[in-house]
Design an enzyme around this catalytic site. Structure first.
Site, PDB file in Angstrom:
ATOM      1  N   HIS A  54       0.849  -1.256  -0.135  1.00 34.72           N
ATOM      2  CA  HIS A  54       0.183  -0.131  -0.089  1.00 34.72           C
ATOM      3  C   HIS A  54       0.830   1.030   0.045  1.00 34.72           C
ATOM      4  O   HIS A  54       0.437   2.293  -0.609  1.00 34.72           O
ATOM      5  CB  HIS A  54      -0.906   0.017   1.369  1.00 34.72           C
ATOM      6  CG  HIS A  54      -1.938   1.079   1.231  1.00 34.72           C
ATOM      7  ND1 HIS A  54      -2.970   1.396   0.566  1.00 34.72           N
ATOM      8  CD2 HIS A  54      -1.984   2.243   2.097  1.00 34.72           C
ATOM      9  CE1 HIS A  54      -3.652   2.407   0.728  1.00 34.72           C
ATOM     10  NE2 HIS A  54      -2.916   2.894   1.786  1.00 34.72           N
ATOM     11  N   HIS A 105      -9.860   2.982   0.128  1.00 31.44           N
ATOM     12  CA  HIS A 105      -9.754   2.309   1.585  1.00 31.44           C
ATOM     13  C   HIS A 105     -10.751   1.160   1.417  1.00 31.44           C
ATOM     14  O   HIS A 105     -11.632   1.086   2.240  1.00 31.44           O
ATOM     15  CB  HIS A 105     -10.453   3.612   2.522  1.00 31.44           C
ATOM     16  CG  HIS A 105      -9.569   3.837   3.659  1.00 31.44           C
ATOM     17  ND1 HIS A 105     -10.089   3.965   4.921  1.00 31.44           N
ATOM     18  CD2 HIS A 105      -8.253   3.856   3.886  1.00 31.44           C
ATOM     19  CE1 HIS A 105      -9.150   4.096   5.861  1.00 31.44           C
ATOM     20  NE2 HIS A 105      -7.996   4.074   5.207  1.00 31.44           N
TER      21      HIS A 105
END
Length: 746
Positions: A54, A105
């Protein structure tokens, strides 16, 4: 006992939990080589989160680099900041700039829907704030499993409430987005969030720590145990059949604290006392300190025990990894510290000097008098592993593309066409999304010009000149599954077209690339093809990529989501009072179709809804036709009384939405093959209306721009009528369109 640097050097064989933190054996060995010793436990924590998928983009960097080959010029003035910054910044004229970015998200929103979605909004807003801009609007492209699935009923209400609750409390209008349903997103919803902000050119701020002796100030909320490794680790792991491999606590958001943080930060900018700034996102303090130091003079010294805590039991590793929200870090000259702290106190925002910039080239972090981190910050922030993962076109791709929609049974009578129109307008992907969008404040701040259900969102930037910007997000996972190269280009083309329908000139792109596991060669092939397609389309359309986000490991067990490149396009509007609406509002207007219709039904909503079918090739794309169409739409501002793009659901959906918007029906003639005319999803097409007296001028304008134009009919009445073969009263059409989400989610 702390693993201090001295102890780590003297005890090289101490066993460390590198695998539990998501590191591979060779990555751990690389850290040891960089340091010349084993890492301390705190250094290990920093590297593990910053080298996660990420944060480091280790599987995607080799493909993303090609976006830097796209020229940064735009029709207005080009980019003031681009890829590598918190968000891209564009000159839009009159001394104004806008910054916008879209991020994901996803996994946190599956684990804890409300807080996962809420903190996704909070994080992207702080990215925009960190560029020196006032955030002015948000958008939310969402993807869910089937509407009737139990897990969709679990996650959807919480995600929508989280997006709305956080954005509404911040006073930011939500001006657009999508809600798409597909089996592949079951257990792996996609929550992408976009924010746009406004600044003057001279107000631009960058994330760097320069000037030895300058003070490092942490301000905002206190640091707690929420979100330790949350976004960085969750977004770097595949979910198994029962849930995520790791379940750290998802970040907890406080939008009221964020509102104070926004106003406080803007006043700090106005006072001219911020030398560098960074928001806290994934990886928390590990990210903020290493990125600021790496982008500046390369040195920083931090006293970690000065960090204000909500939980005094946190270990230093936890403090470094915490992803608590509503926090910022600023670099401030010593003479400005008192003024900085005074402004923070005015806004009731806690601020603490936790360190200073140095010229050592090292990031050194102490805790209660012991050095627990001593690293070159670039090795943490920028020099993580870069993988050229194996990629291979899957062996099922040929069979998938060969299984087109040509053999699917089609409606043969007027009644069957009528039933098909009603079935599609009521389908989850095409139905009224008011159940979702009514939970969002779309008009707060008073500058919203267009929002849902218009083709694009539009915001006024300057109240005197009426300068504005328009934004749209799009992405069709079915198209990308059929052909990921074309799928990414089609996403860009649709967003580009949606911005143009309002009369804006498209300027630039931000993207959120949502894919399955990078360890699967088929997924990496999809990702590589999507990046290649997006780059080539941006080159041809002349729109640079300003930045974005990659979200990988979006799959449950062996089942990956549909490859979902979501593309956001921003355009500039010279005068928002002269925008073109998405639907007609008066009877007696002439209806025209701009663009050519071909028999293109593979991957369409009709094939998906009626037959549950996915196969064949997506619609062909002509980027030059898209550019010409956009130029025509810009030239037609003031002439066109409405413009609505044709995409999912084809002409039938556009006619239905145009009729229902202001309860003014339409009668059209579409030729011999009504089915193809109504449900084909050919690209570069827009449904437009003009007053009867302007019809001839529109035809001339279309010819000037080389855009095919077809006269369809006239607005008026209380029904959607096509060639006398189908006639649907608007009340019946609206009843079908509006019932779906309330019935499913009551």
């Amino acid at each position: 006992m702390l693993d201090t640097v001295a102890v780590a050097a003297e005890d090289p064989d101490h066993e460390q939990p590198w695998a539990d933190l998501g590191l591979k054996a060779d990555e751990y060995q690389r850290i040891r080589e960089i340091l010349g010793r084993r890492p301390t436990s705190s250094e290990l924590a920093m590297y593990s989160v910053m080298w996660s998928e990420h944060c480091s983009y280790k599987s995607s960097k080799v493909h993303l680099r090609q976006f830097s080959e796209i020229p940064q010029e735009t029709p207005v003035g080009g980019m003031l900041a681009g890829i590598g910054e918190n968000a891209g910044v564009l000159d839009i004229g009159q001394g104004y700039a806008v910054t916008f970015k879209i991020e994901s998200h996803n996994h946190p929103s599956y684990v804890e829907p409300y807080q996962g979605a809420a903190t996704g909004v909070g994080g992207i807003v702080r990215d925009i704030l960190a560029m020196g801009a006032r955030p002015v609007a948000v958008m939310d492209p969402l993807r869910f499993g089937p509407l009737d699935a139990d897990d969709t009923h679990r996650v959807l209400p919480g995600i929508v409430a989280g997006v709305g609750g956080y954005g509404n409390c911040l006073g930011l209008p939500n001006i657009g987005g999508e809600a798409v349903f597909d089996e592949s997103y079951l257990g792996n919803p996609l929550v992408n969030a976009l924010c746009v902000g406004v600044l003057r050119h001279e107000d631009l701020h960058l994330a760097k720590a320069s000037g030895a002796g300058n003070q490092v100030i942490m301000y905002g909320a206190r640091t707690g145990g929420d979100g330790i490794g949350g976004a960085s680790i969750l977004a770097s792991e595949t979910f198994d059949e029962t849930g995520p491999v790791k379940r750290p606590s998802v970040q907890v958001g406080d939008p009221f604290m964020e509102k104070l943080l926004i106003e406080c930060t803007l006043e700090l900018f106005a006072a001219g006392i911020v030398a560098g700034i960074q928001d806290f996102g994934a990886a928390g303090i590990s990210c903020a300190t290493s990125e600021l130091a790496a982008a500046g003079d390369g040195g920083m010294h931090v006293e970690l025990d000065r960090v204000p805590l909500r939980d005094s039991t946190l270990a230093p590793e936890e403090i470094l990894m915490s992803e608590s929200q509503e926090r910022m870090m600023a670099v401030v000259e010593p003479d400005d510290v008192a003024a900085f702290l005074a402004i923070c106190a005015k806004w009731d925002v806690e601020a603490t000097v936790i360190g200073e910039v140095t010229d050592t080239g090292r990031l050194v972090i102490d805790f209660h008098g012991e050095t627990i981190v001593d690293v070159d910050p670039r090795t943490v922030a920028h020099d993580g592993p870069v993988y050229s993962r194996p990629l291979a076109r899957p062996d099922w791709q040929d069979d998938l593309q060969a299984d087109g929609a040509e053999t699917l049974a089609r409606p043969a009578t007027g009644e069957e066409l009528r039933e098909t129109v009603l079935r599609l307008v009521a389908s989850p992907n095409l139905c009224d999304k008011s159940w979702i969008t009514d939970q969002y404040d779309r008009y707060v701040r008073g500058n919203t010009v267009l929002s849902q259900p218009s083709d694009s969102g539009m915001i006024r930037i300057d109240e005197e000149t009426n300068l504005g910007v328009a934004l749209a997000t799009d992405g069709n996972g079915r198209y990308a599954k059929l052909d990921p190269f074309a799928g990414a280009q089609l996403a860009l083309a649709e967003a580009y077209r949606n911005v143009a329908t309002g009369g804006a000139r498209p300027l630039a792109v931000s993207d959120c690339l949502n894919f399955g596991s990078p360890e699967d060669p088929a997924v990496m092939w999809q990702f590589a093809e999507a990046c290649r397609g997006l780059k080539e389309a941006c080159l041809e359309l002349g729109v640079p990529v300003t930045g974005g986000n990659v979200s990988l490991y979006n799959q449950t067990g062996e089942t990956a989501i549909l490859p979902t490149p979501v593309v956001a396009v921003l355009g500039v509007v010279d005068d928002v009072t002269r925008r073109t609406p998405s639907a007609w509002s008066a009877p007696g207007e002439r209806v025209f179709l701009l663009g050519d219709t071909r028999e293109e039904l593979s991957g369409s909503e009709w094939a998906h809804v009626v037959h549950g079918h996915l196969g064949g090739l997506p619609p062909t794309l002509d980027l030059e036709a898209e550019r010409s169409l956009a130029q025509l739409l810009h030239a037609g501002v003031g002439l066109l009384t409405s413009a609505h793009d044709l995409s999912d659901g084809g002409l039938a959906q556009a006619l239905a939405e145009g009729s229902m918007r202001h309860s003014v029906g339409v009668s059209v003639s579409v030729g011999d093959d009504a089915f193809v005319a109504l449900f084909s999803e050919s690209t570069a097409r827009v449904l437009v209306t003009v007053t009867d007296g302007d019809a001839e001028r529109l035809v001339e304008l279309a010819q000037e721009h080389g855009v095919p134009i077809t006269s369809l009919g006239v607005t008026g009445g209380d029904a959607l009528s096509v060639d006398g073969v189908l006639d649907i009263p608007l009340d019946e059409l609206r009843a079908a369109w509006t019932a779906t989400l309330p019935a499913a989610l009551a």
